[in-house]
Design a protein around this motif. Structure first.
Motif, PDB file in Angstrom:
ATOM      1  N   VAL A  14       0.841  -1.197   0.000  1.00 31.09           N
ATOM      2  CA  VAL A  14       0.000   0.000   0.000  1.00 31.09           C
ATOM      3  C   VAL A  14       0.880   1.253   0.000  1.00 31.09           C
ATOM      4  O   VAL A  14       0.625   2.210  -0.747  1.00 31.09           O
ATOM      5  N   ILE A  15       1.922   1.248   0.803  1.00 31.86           N
ATOM      6  CA  ILE A  15       2.830   2.399   0.882  1.00 31.86           C
ATOM      7  C   ILE A  15       3.548   2.619  -0.442  1.00 31.86           C
ATOM      8  O   ILE A  15       3.619   3.747  -0.948  1.00 31.86           O
ATOM      9  N   ILE A  16       4.064   1.547  -1.038  1.00 31.47           N
ATOM     10  CA  ILE A  16       4.783   1.658  -2.310  1.00 31.47           C
ATOM     11  C   ILE A  16       3.857   2.165  -3.408  1.00 31.47           C
ATOM     12  O   ILE A  16       4.227   3.047  -4.192  1.00 31.47           O
ATOM     13  N   LEU A  17       2.648   1.613  -3.473  1.00 31.32           N
ATOM     14  CA  LEU A  17       1.700   2.053  -4.488  1.00 31.32           C
ATOM     15  C   LEU A  17       1.292   3.510  -4.291  1.00 31.32           C
ATOM     16  O   LEU A  17       1.184   4.272  -5.258  1.00 31.32           O
ATOM     17  N   SER A  18       1.097   3.924  -3.049  1.00 26.87           N
ATOM     18  CA  SER A  18       0.695   5.316  -2.796  1.00 26.87           C
ATOM     19  C   SER A  18       1.806   6.294  -3.144  1.00 26.87           C
ATOM     20  O   SER A  18       1.533   7.415  -3.579  1.00 26.87           O
ATOM     21  N   LYS A  19       3.070   5.893  -2.973  1.00 22.78           N
ATOM     22  CA  LYS A  19       4.189   6.746  -3.376  1.00 22.78           C
ATOM     23  C   LYS A  19       4.209   6.967  -4.881  1.00 22.78           C
ATOM     24  O   LYS A  19       4.760   7.949  -5.361  1.00 22.78           O
ATOM     25  N   ASN A  20       3.597   6.043  -5.619  1.00 23.32           N
ATOM     26  CA  ASN A  20       3.543   6.144  -7.070  1.00 23.32           C
ATOM     27  C   ASN A  20       2.180   6.620  -7.565  1.00 23.32           C
ATOM     28  O   ASN A  20       1.837   6.431  -8.733  1.00 23.32           O
ATOM     29  N   GLY A  21       1.395   7.207  -6.679  1.00 25.91           N
ATOM     30  CA  GLY A  21       0.142   7.821  -7.060  1.00 25.91           C
ATOM     31  C   GLY A  21      -1.025   6.865  -7.236  1.00 25.91           C
ATOM     32  O   GLY A  21      -2.024   7.215  -7.838  1.00 25.91           O
ATOM     33  N   ILE A  22      -0.911   5.650  -6.709  1.00 19.70           N
ATOM     34  CA  ILE A  22      -1.990   4.669  -6.830  1.00 19.70           C
ATOM     35  C   ILE A  22      -2.585   4.452  -5.443  1.00 19.70           C
ATOM     36  O   ILE A  22      -1.920   3.953  -4.546  1.00 19.70           O
ATOM     37  N   GLN A  23      -3.837   4.857  -5.277  1.00 19.63           N
ATOM     38  CA  GLN A  23      -4.503   4.746  -3.985  1.00 19.63           C
ATOM     39  C   GLN A  23      -5.295   3.450  -3.921  1.00 19.63           C
ATOM     40  O   GLN A  23      -6.239   3.253  -4.685  1.00 19.63           O
ATOM     41  N   VAL A  24      -4.892   2.549  -3.043  1.00 20.11           N
ATOM     42  CA  VAL A  24      -5.588   1.280  -2.853  1.00 20.11           C
ATOM     43  C   VAL A  24      -5.768   1.035  -1.362  1.00 20.11           C
ATOM     44  O   VAL A  24      -5.030   1.573  -0.543  1.00 20.11           O
ATOM     45  N   ASP A  25      -6.746   0.207  -1.027  1.00 18.79           N
ATOM     46  CA  ASP A  25      -6.900  -0.194   0.369  1.00 18.79           C
ATOM     47  C   ASP A  25      -6.215  -1.547   0.556  1.00 18.79           C
ATOM     48  O   ASP A  25      -5.648  -2.110  -0.377  1.00 18.79           O
ATOM     49  N   VAL A  26      -6.266  -2.057   1.762  1.00 23.06           N
ATOM     50  CA  VAL A  26      -5.564  -3.297   2.098  1.00 23.06           C
ATOM     51  C   VAL A  26      -6.094  -4.479   1.276  1.00 23.06           C
ATOM     52  O   VAL A  26      -5.320  -5.314   0.800  1.00 23.06           O
ATOM     53  N   LYS A  27      -7.411  -4.528   1.089  1.00 26.59           N
ATOM     54  CA  LYS A  27      -8.018  -5.627   0.335  1.00 26.59           C
ATOM     55  C   LYS A  27      -7.537  -5.621  -1.120  1.00 26.59           C
ATOM     56  O   LYS A  27      -7.189  -6.665  -1.674  1.00 26.59           O
TER      57      LYS A  27
END
Length: 54
Positions: A14-27
């Motif tokens: 989740v942290i890596i994806l958010s650093k690249n502008g992709i917002q996802v939840d845990v699921k």
């Protein structure tokens, strides 16, 4: 789907994806990781071609 070693935690994904502008939840991150593990498990490395000289 069982993998003996999972090197990336869901939270880290989740942290890596958010650093690249992709917002996802845990699921969603869990589904993405399962897909990536499945792809990597079934990927065949290219075999070296042997060059035969006459």
């Amino acid at each position: 789907m069982n993998f003996i070693e999972k090197n990336v935690s869901v939270e880290k994904a989740v942290i890596i994806l958010s650093k690249n502008g992709i917002q996802v939840d845990v699921k969603e991150a869990k589904i993405i990781l399962e897909l990536l593990y499945l792809v990597s498990k079934n990927y065949d490395k290219p075999k070296e071609k042997k060059i035969l000289y006459p």
